[in-house]
Design a protein around this motif. Structure first.
Motif, PDB file in Angstrom:
ATOM      1  N   MET A   1       0.814  -1.198   0.000  1.00  0.00           N
ATOM      2  CA  MET A   1       0.000   0.000   0.000  1.00  0.00           C
ATOM      3  C   MET A   1       0.850   1.251   0.000  1.00  0.00           C
ATOM      4  O   MET A   1       0.592   2.209  -0.679  1.00  0.00           O
ATOM      5  CB  MET A   1      -0.860   0.024   1.265  1.00  0.00           C
ATOM      6  N   ALA A   2       1.892   1.166   0.790  1.00  0.00           N
ATOM      7  CA  ALA A   2       2.681   2.374   1.005  1.00  0.00           C
ATOM      8  C   ALA A   2       3.375   2.815  -0.272  1.00  0.00           C
ATOM      9  O   ALA A   2       3.586   4.003  -0.486  1.00  0.00           O
ATOM     10  CB  ALA A   2       3.698   2.127   2.095  1.00  0.00           C
ATOM     11  N   GLU A   3       3.687   1.858  -1.128  1.00  0.00           N
ATOM     12  CA  GLU A   3       4.465   2.244  -2.296  1.00  0.00           C
ATOM     13  C   GLU A   3       3.608   2.939  -3.353  1.00  0.00           C
ATOM     14  O   GLU A   3       4.124   3.500  -4.297  1.00  0.00           O
ATOM     15  CB  GLU A   3       5.166   1.016  -2.923  1.00  0.00           C
ATOM     16  N   ARG A   4       2.302   2.895  -3.143  1.00  0.00           N
ATOM     17  CA  ARG A   4       1.462   3.539  -4.142  1.00  0.00           C
ATOM     18  C   ARG A   4       1.655   5.056  -4.064  1.00  0.00           C
ATOM     19  O   ARG A   4       1.599   5.657  -2.999  1.00  0.00           O
ATOM     20  CB  ARG A   4      -0.008   3.214  -3.885  1.00  0.00           C
ATOM     21  N   GLU A   5       1.871   5.601  -5.229  1.00  0.00           N
ATOM     22  CA  GLU A   5       2.224   7.012  -5.246  1.00  0.00           C
ATOM     23  C   GLU A   5       1.024   7.874  -4.865  1.00  0.00           C
ATOM     24  O   GLU A   5       1.047   8.636  -3.926  1.00  0.00           O
ATOM     25  CB  GLU A   5       2.682   7.391  -6.659  1.00  0.00           C
TER      26      GLU A   5
ATOM     27  N   PHE B   1      -7.322   6.970  -1.115  1.00  0.00           N
ATOM     28  CA  PHE B   1      -8.177   6.892   0.067  1.00  0.00           C
ATOM     29  C   PHE B   1      -7.356   7.184   1.300  1.00  0.00           C
ATOM     30  O   PHE B   1      -6.135   7.121   1.290  1.00  0.00           O
ATOM     31  CB  PHE B   1      -8.756   5.488   0.214  1.00  0.00           C
ATOM     32  N   ALA B   2      -8.080   7.422   2.335  1.00  0.00           N
ATOM     33  CA  ALA B   2      -7.427   7.470   3.634  1.00  0.00           C
ATOM     34  C   ALA B   2      -6.964   6.055   3.941  1.00  0.00           C
ATOM     35  O   ALA B   2      -7.704   5.097   3.766  1.00  0.00           O
ATOM     36  CB  ALA B   2      -8.404   7.934   4.681  1.00  0.00           C
ATOM     37  N   GLU B   3      -5.746   5.941   4.341  1.00  0.00           N
ATOM     38  CA  GLU B   3      -5.231   4.607   4.615  1.00  0.00           C
ATOM     39  C   GLU B   3      -4.738   4.526   6.043  1.00  0.00           C
ATOM     40  O   GLU B   3      -4.140   5.462   6.562  1.00  0.00           O
ATOM     41  CB  GLU B   3      -4.097   4.286   3.648  1.00  0.00           C
ATOM     42  N   VAL B   4      -4.993   3.403   6.618  1.00  0.00           N
ATOM     43  CA  VAL B   4      -4.484   3.154   7.963  1.00  0.00           C
ATOM     44  C   VAL B   4      -3.145   2.447   7.809  1.00  0.00           C
ATOM     45  O   VAL B   4      -3.052   1.435   7.131  1.00  0.00           O
ATOM     46  CB  VAL B   4      -5.463   2.271   8.750  1.00  0.00           C
ATOM     47  N   SER B   5      -2.160   3.012   8.408  1.00  0.00           N
ATOM     48  CA  SER B   5      -0.831   2.449   8.197  1.00  0.00           C
ATOM     49  C   SER B   5      -0.617   1.227   9.076  1.00  0.00           C
ATOM     50  O   SER B   5      -1.320   0.998  10.049  1.00  0.00           O
ATOM     51  CB  SER B   5       0.228   3.497   8.490  1.00  0.00           C
ATOM     52  N   ARG B   6       0.394   0.480   8.695  1.00  0.00           N
ATOM     53  CA  ARG B   6       0.729  -0.729   9.432  1.00  0.00           C
ATOM     54  C   ARG B   6       1.073  -0.369  10.882  1.00  0.00           C
ATOM     55  O   ARG B   6       0.692  -1.051  11.817  1.00  0.00           O
ATOM     56  CB  ARG B   6       1.941  -1.366   8.756  1.00  0.00           C
ATOM     57  N   ASP B   7       1.781   0.746  10.993  1.00  0.00           N
ATOM     58  CA  ASP B   7       2.207   1.131  12.340  1.00  0.00           C
ATOM     59  C   ASP B   7       1.009   1.424  13.237  1.00  0.00           C
ATOM     60  O   ASP B   7       1.002   1.085  14.417  1.00  0.00           O
ATOM     61  CB  ASP B   7       3.111   2.366  12.256  1.00  0.00           C
TER      62      ASP B   7
ATOM     63  N   GLU C   1      -4.793  -3.264   5.668  1.00  0.00           N
ATOM     64  CA  GLU C   1      -5.459  -3.211   4.372  1.00  0.00           C
ATOM     65  C   GLU C   1      -6.950  -3.495   4.520  1.00  0.00           C
ATOM     66  O   GLU C   1      -7.790  -2.834   3.926  1.00  0.00           O
ATOM     67  CB  GLU C   1      -4.814  -4.237   3.460  1.00  0.00           C
ATOM     68  N   ASP C   2      -7.232  -4.468   5.343  1.00  0.00           N
ATOM     69  CA  ASP C   2      -8.630  -4.824   5.522  1.00  0.00           C
ATOM     70  C   ASP C   2      -9.396  -3.698   6.200  1.00  0.00           C
ATOM     71  O   ASP C   2     -10.514  -3.388   5.818  1.00  0.00           O
ATOM     72  CB  ASP C   2      -8.737  -6.104   6.346  1.00  0.00           C
ATOM     73  N   VAL C   3      -8.752  -3.096   7.174  1.00  0.00           N
ATOM     74  CA  VAL C   3      -9.414  -1.999   7.872  1.00  0.00           C
ATOM     75  C   VAL C   3      -9.722  -0.873   6.894  1.00  0.00           C
ATOM     76  O   VAL C   3     -10.817  -0.304   6.891  1.00  0.00           O
ATOM     77  CB  VAL C   3      -8.532  -1.495   9.029  1.00  0.00           C
ATOM     78  N   CYS C   4      -8.759  -0.574   6.041  1.00  0.00           N
ATOM     79  CA  CYS C   4      -8.988   0.471   5.041  1.00  0.00           C
ATOM     80  C   CYS C   4     -10.205   0.143   4.207  1.00  0.00           C
ATOM     81  O   CYS C   4     -11.065   0.983   3.969  1.00  0.00           O
ATOM     82  CB  CYS C   4      -7.799   0.594   4.110  1.00  0.00           C
TER      83      CYS C   4
END
Lengths: 665, 737
Positions: A1-5, A9-15, A38-41
């Protein structure tokens, strides 16, 4: 997910997921966290999409928390509670790092509970016709919005407010503007009946109405409109009366509005009003009245605002020490100080006097025609100062004598050294009018050590020193006022009479008082030989109208009451006294020696203000006992004194004038 | 570079798809046959849709279904199915043992052409058991075929190159393929866990899609995991229904030839499996023609779906001439001028007496008998009608806007009675409020104890039963537990219906102002409800995608209209009460026959969820408004779109025809009411060819048709109503935010 430029959407990070897991006490691996994130997003997006449906069906453009909660509920997820408010929640970044949080302010329930503006309940939902087009024709422009559906004031209050303001202010356009801003309501028809009656009724109602708390801010705002009507004495007067009514209303809690009221009143006292450009305008009266009002506010509501007293003193002092200010401002400062009590005078005016005196004298000594107006103003200031310091001396002496009065009284009486200071009137002193005192010397002006020292480190000056210094400025015109005969007649050897406003007094330094009490006889040696003849005071009874217009002030029986500082009243008795015998009488400060036996002296100081229309205020003062001449320093500067009337004649005439001198100006 | 790649692709594809070649041909020919002779029967049954309509195949399908049912222990259903399908027990038995696996396998083979994976799939399908929607899992499983994920881009761009190189006239038609192909290929990638490839694919080609698919694409782009596909309703819609394309024979041939030449099997498979290509003879359609019809979730409507006969005519007015004349005469006698109006009345009556050839039979659906009070009301309305203003482009109606003030609760729906005496609002705080617009206050009927005391013989007994103490301008109805999204007055003004988020529809009495019935059937929010123009029946539709027809005295629905692919957002009764129109978030309008529950019309062309519907008073036309701000006009008889009204800038929440149908008023979220010349809009030439093919060329004349735009005071318009005298009432809730 993070590598997408580009982030769609609002994304919830792994951290974040890891953090959440940690806070819940679960250890989560990187892979799991990534999957979870990813699922949470995805679930969040799904919920957002579903919630938009609820928004559309509610026919809104704004997605609310409610919508979101509904979507969650229908997908069997627990709703998020606690964010149901309609207002947008402020979302702030933390300074350190990329952390954002919803700002959740504390609500001060105490403030809410004690707020004076009681919130109106929600207005009833209703259906009203607002836009109509006849035959399809009409204004095609945007129609604006529906006028605010909720009035901040109830109908009754609004109406009351309108009536009151109209009654008090009349239809003054300037203040009306102020009013319109507040009420946003059109003025109805003018009231057609007597406006004066209206005015009085309105004031009375303001004083007694118990239900106008909600309107207080509005009234205070109206009163703050004084600045817009500084050209109109009448309106200023009305506003001041409004202040008085509000202050006297026992149901109103002024709270911090006191400050606002005080500043409005101070404006009237101190500012060079536009109205004072025209010498025909009696702005002096306004200032006097405002000063009285100020003291009234201060004594009754001063405790509401801390430091008010000092603030007032500071601003008065500032005006006084500013030589650029016009004399009327100085006058205002002096009467203001005077109204605040003798302590204020002692702390501010007295130390300032030597410095100020020079300026004043320069004005008074200028005889040029062009200076006539300014000189007249100067006399006013002079008078005001005189009144103030007189009171100062009296009060000071009284406060000193008080502790000793019980035991020493009789002795003093027999010794002929009784200190008999008292006020000649509740207003304390005669008007600061031209005092034609020839023999005014400043023998010891150099000894005024306390002069000019800042009032913060002010230390009480012993009474004798003060007296000496003041005498050096004012000479006999000061001394002459120390006592009036009328009250002493019955208590010849007696205790000093209590001044009417003795309550304001506090006992001064007891030690100092004891110290000074020894010197008293010297100062007041001839007071006790002045039994009261009921001569002139009774020949000049104050007009009844005068008494009526000085409400709330104890009315002394002596004729000197007419010389109250309450100038407003004096302006209301124009011409009445012009025919009186006391016209243009000037006090005389030549006294018989103390051992001159027990004749009763009664001097009436009456006069007429210079430079005014012939119906200016008159003043009169009566005095009996005289300060001892012996102690007075030689009047070296007599020629420098303000010359009001002839200097030499009164002296001579005084001897043959049977103690009651009426000196023509 | 492209050439080299193409070469590779070809060789790869050859190797890979050789075994399926025969299948391709078969599928192809069957598709062709289907399109040439549309089989109404095949489209009627949902189960049969998926299968090719060949005799033995059908039987095998049925057997497979039987197997499934048995396994699920649904014995009654097995019996019923067996009886209906005419399958003998022996046949069943004989096939059970040896044919179980083979049966399901053959079914699935046809469903999912990947024959190699058939057993695999069978295992998954059977194990999954297809809880709710067997169709879905089967169709989803079709994606399990293994193509090289890396080649998907090549396939797609190959097709793209081809389509862009064909003649202009074909290009527009073939471009329709892009969107469904794109979606299916993307989903295949996702389903087969090629997440990265899917992402790349999406990013590369999503920009090519038509802008009106934006919303769907957004949903799609959020979906990157196989697990997500299961719960996603939008995708289920996409799967469960074949995307319908309408392509001319020439273009289709062109496409077929290309795909066969290139051996582009992956795409061909998708076309076979998930697309329904409706081939017609004649000129290819132009881009604008296509655009006007596309946009719905499942493509255009099939032509045969709109072939059924619709009796759109109005019912004959019941025998109210007699009382009307009597009443009128009396009234006129009182007024002393009886003569003038009589001939006019006769005319009106005779017109009414003529049976409309397009009208349904009077008793096609049973209608409630008119009560005396209804007749009186009819008479009143007829009288009023004689006084109404004849509107036209030159005589526009006066408009009066009712603003709901202080609606902190959020106004969600409004309705006005036919005689314009009451107005009701549904609020987000679950309340329904009713106001009297006339000076007449709202009163409750007295309590039972008090009613006993009344002299029942008195002439004014109807007046006496009312409790004067309760008179007020408005009443609040409490009962729902969620926002009230739809309300509707009964024609006789005795009842009020409200539908809410809590999944119920409630019937309220306007005599006692209490709730009479709560109709529970929808398990999800009910977005809209409406009374039949004759009362008694009402329709409701909501989040569960099923519209239900109810009668007020039945606690269960009489009909369920299933077919929409997304929420039903608005429901409307046809003036003759024989049909129901529903608008949906799948961007189609459907017309349902109340008698048999069939869907008789599908109108596609909107680009957003539909939020308002209105039938013209003569029953011939229906207008629909959507979130895209457009109003579309449809001819019910021909099943055609006949007009597009552009002008609003936000969702159209209210539509209403004037009493005579000359003016169409539309109200929108953008705070305007617009009036349109309906007569002119309907005056579209429809020759036989257009009628037959449905390819109408819409003139872009919105500006000519627009008669006026009227601004409100920053208030969205959510309801419109023409009084009996053609005064236009609009309503909306003012929101200061």
């Amino acid at each position: 997910m993070a590598e997408r430029e580009e982030r769609r959407f609002a994304e919830v990070s792994r951290d974040s997921v890891k953090l959440m897991a940690e806070s819940a006490g679960v250890e989560v691996g990187d892979e799991v966290a990534a999957l979870l994130a990813e699922d949470v997003c995805y679930r969040l997006r799904e919920a957002a999409q579903n919630s938009s449906q609820f928004m559309r069906h509610a026919k809104r453009r704004k997605l609310t928390v409610e919508d979101f909660n509904r979507a969650l509920r229908w997908s069997n997820v627990e709703a998020v509670c606690g964010y149901g408010a309609q207002d947008a929640l402020p979302f702030r970044p933390a300074k350190e790092g990329e952390l954002f949080f919803v700002e959740d302010r504390d609500v001060n329930l105490v403030n809410l509970a004690l707020a004076t503006n009681i919130p109106n309940g929600c207005a009833e939902t209703m259906v009203r016709v607002h836009v109509s087009y006849l035959d399809g024709k009409g204004n095609l422009e945007p129609q604006g919005t529906v006028p605010s559906a909720v009035q901040s004031l109830s109908e009754d209050l609004l109406k009351y407010y309108q009536q009151i303001t109209r009654a008090i202010l009349g239809e003054d356009p300037h203040l009306m503007k102020v009013r319109l801003i507040i009420s946003t309501c059109r003025l109805a028809e003018l009231l057609r009946f007597d406006t004066l009656l209206c005015f009085q009724v309105a004031l009375l109602d303001l004083q007694t109405n118990s239900k106008i708390a909600a309107l207080l801010p509005y009234f205070v705002y109206v009163i703050s409109g004084v600045k817009s009507v500084s050209h109109d004495l009448e309106q200023l007067n009305r506003l001041l009366h409004m202040v008085k009514s509000l202050v006297q209303n026992p149901y109103l809690y002024l709270g911090s509005y006191v400050r606002s009221l005080v500043s409005s009143v101070m404006y009237c006292i101190l500012e060079p009003l536009a109205a004072s450009i025209n010498p025909l305008n009696d702005h002096w009266t306004l200032r006097d009245y405002a000063a009285l009002l100020l003291s009234h506010i201060f004594w009754t509501h001063g405790d509401l605002v801390s430091g008010l007293y000092h603030q007032i003193l500071l601003s008065l002092q500032k005006v006084l020490s500013d030589p650029v200010r016009p004399l009327c401002s100085h006058y205002g400062a002096v009467v203001g100080l005077h109204a605040l009590g003798w302590k204020a005078v002692e702390r501010v005016l007295y130390p300032h006097l030597p410095a100020y005196w020079a300026n004043l004298q320069a004005v008074l000594d200028d005889y040029s025609v062009s200076n006539a107006q300014v000189k007249a103003d100067g006399h006013k200031v002079y008078g005001a100062i005189l009144v103030a310091v007189e009171r100062l001396l009296k009060m000071k002496a009284l406060s000193l004598s008080k502790p000793a009065e019980g035991g020493v009284g009789g002795q003093q009486g027999t010794a002929g050294g009784v200190l008999g200071f008292r006020e000649s009137s509740p207003g304390l002193s005669p008007p600061p009018e031209p005092l034609s005192e020839a023999g005014l010397g400043i023998a010891s002006h150099l000894q005024a050590g306390g002069a000019g020292c800042p009032w913060e480190d002010w230390t009480p000056v012993p009474l004798p020193a003060m007296y000496c210094e003041l005498y050096s400025f004012f000479g006999d015109s000061l001394a002459v006022r120390f006592s009036t005969g009328p009250e002493l007649e019955g208590c010849l050897p007696a205790l000093p009479c209590q001044p009417a406003d003795a309550r304001k007094e506090t006992v001064a330094n007891a030690a100092a008082g004891l110290d000074n009490s020894r010197k008293m006889p010297q100062l007041t040696a001839n007071l006790n030989i002045s039994p009261r003849p009921d001569g002139s005071p009774h020949t000049e009874p104050p007009p009844p109208s005068l008494a009526a217009t000085i409400p709330g002030r104890p009315f002394a029986r002596s004729s000197s009451s007419s010389s109250s500082v309450q100038r407003r009243s004096s302006s209301s008795r124009p011409g009445q006294r012009s025919a009186g015998p006391s016209r243009d009488v000037f006090p005389k400060a030549r006294f018989p020696p103390p051992q001159a036996g027990p004749p009763s002296f009664s001097f009436l100081i009456g006069g007429r203000q210079m430079g005014r229309r012939c119906q200016g205020r008159r003043f009169q003062t009566s005095f009996g006992p005289q300060p001892p001449l012996a102690s007075l320093p030689p009047r070296a500067y007599a020629h420098k004194l303000p010359v009001i009337g002839r200097v030499s004649k009164p002296v001579r005439r005084w001897t043959c004038s049977h103690y009651s001198l009426h000196l023509p100006l | 570079m492209a050439a080299v790649q193409d070469g590779q692709v070809e060789s790869d594809a050859e190797k890979e798809t050789k075994p399926d070649a025969s299948n391709d041909v078969a599928g192809n020919s069957s598709g062709g046959a289907r399109s040439m002779s549309p089989n109404a029967a095949s489209s009627a049954s949902g189960a049969a849709k998926a299968a090719a309509p060949t005799g033995p195949g059908e039987q095998q399908t049925l057997l497979a279904v039987l197997q499934f049912l048995k396994r699920s222990k649904l014995l009654e259903s097995v019996d019923i199915l067996r009886r209906e399908a005419g399958l003998s027990d022996e046949l069943d038995e004989s096939q059970t043992n040896d044919g179980a696996a083979a049966g399901s396998a053959s079914l699935l083979r046809r469903v999912s052409v990947g024959g190699a994976a058939a057993t695999n799939i069978a295992a998954t399908t059977t194990s999954k058991g297809a809880e709710d929607q067997p169709d879905v899992s089967i169709v989803l499983s079709a994606y399990s075929q293994q193509g090289d994920p890396a080649l998907y881009q090549v396939y797609y761009s190959g097709l793209k190159n081809f389509i862009e190189s064909v003649l202009d006239c074909h290009r527009a038609e073939l471009s329709q393929l892009f969107y469904p192909l794109f979606v299916h290929m993307y989903l295949e990638l996702v389903y087969n866990n090629h997440e990265h490839e899917a992402k790349v694919f999406f990013e590369k080609f999503s920009g090519d899609q038509e802008c009106y698919y934006r919303d769907d694409l957004r949903v799609l782009s959020g979906l990157t995991k196989k697990e997500h596909m299961k719960g996603n309703e939008t995708l289920l819609d996409f799967r469960t229904s074949k995307f319908v394309l309408r392509i001319s024979r020439d273009s289709y041939q062109l496409l077929k030839r290309h795909l066969q030449e290139r051996q582009n099997n992956q795409i061909w498979l998708i076309i076979q499996e998930h697309l329904y290509i409706d081939i017609f003879d004649g000129m290819p359609r132009s881009k604008s023609q296509i655009d006007s019809m596309s946009g719905s979730l499942a493509g255009e409507a099939r032509r045969e779906a709109n072939k059924a006969k619709v009796y759109y005519g109005l019912l004959k007015e019941p025998e109210i001439e007699v009382p009307l004349d009597d009443e009128d005469d009396e009234a006129e006698n009182e007024e002393g001028k009886p003569k003038k109006k009589k001939p006019k009345k006769d005319n009106l009556g005779s017109k009414n007496k003529k049976q409309d050839p397009n009208a349904p039979q009077q008793n096609r659906i049973p209608l409630p008998e008119l009560k005396d009070s209804d007749k009186l009301d009819k008479i009143m309305s007829m009288k009023e009608a004689t006084k109404k203003i004849r509107l036209g482009p030159d005589t526009l109606p006066s408009i009066c806007f009712y603003t709901f003030l202080n609606a902190y609760q959020g106004l969600t729906s409004v309705d006005v009675t036919d005689d314009s005496s009451l107005i009701a609002g549904g609020f987000a705080d679950s309340t329904v409020r009713v106001w009297s617009v006339t000076p007449k206050k709202l009163r409750k009927v007295k309590s039972a104890a008090d009613l006993n005391l009344i002299d029942k013989e008195a002439d004014d007994v109807l007046e006496r039963i009312m409790d004067e103490k309760t008179a007020s301008e408005s009443k609040i109805l409490y009962g729902h537990s969620g926002p009230v999204y739809g309300i509707s007055f009964s024609p006789d003004r005795n009842y009020l219906l409200s539908s809410s988020e809590d999944g119920t529809v409630r019937l309220w009495s306007l005599q006692t102002f209490t709730c009479l019935v709560g109709y529970k059937g929808h398990n999800y929010p009910v977005w809209d409800t409406q009374f039949s123009p004759y009362g008694y029946y009402f329709v409701s539709g909501g989040h569960d995608r099923i519209a239900r027809l109810w009668a007020t005295d039945h606690y269960q629905p009489l009909r369920m209209f299933a077919g929409h692919l997304a929420d039903i957002t608005c429901t409307h009764f046809h003036p003759n009460s024989n049909y129901v129109a529903t608008g949906s978030a799948d961007r189609t309008v459907r017309l349902w026959d109340v008698l048999n529950g069939n869907c008789v019309r599908i109108f596609s062309g909107h680009k957003g969820p539909i939020h308002s519907l209105a039938f013209s008073p003569n029953g011939k036309y229906v207008a629909s408004g959507a979130t895209d701000g457009r109003v579309l006009l449809w001819d019910i008889g021909h099943g055609l779109m006949i007009g597009e009204l552009k002008g609003h800038t936000d969702t159209v929440y209210a539509l209403k025809f004037s009493r005579d149908g000359e003016i169409l008023a539309s109200g929108s979220m953008d705070g305007t009411v617009r009036l349109w010349d309906a007569l002119k809009a309907f005056d579209v030439e429809t020759d036989d060819f257009t009628a037959a093919t449905g390819h109408i060329h819409l003139p872009d004349n919105s500006q000519e048709l627009l008669l006026g735009t009227y601004m409100t005071k920053s208030t969205p318009v959510i309801h419109l109503h023409f009084t009996r005298r053609n005064l236009l009432l609009a309503a909306g809730g003012y929101n200061s935010q």
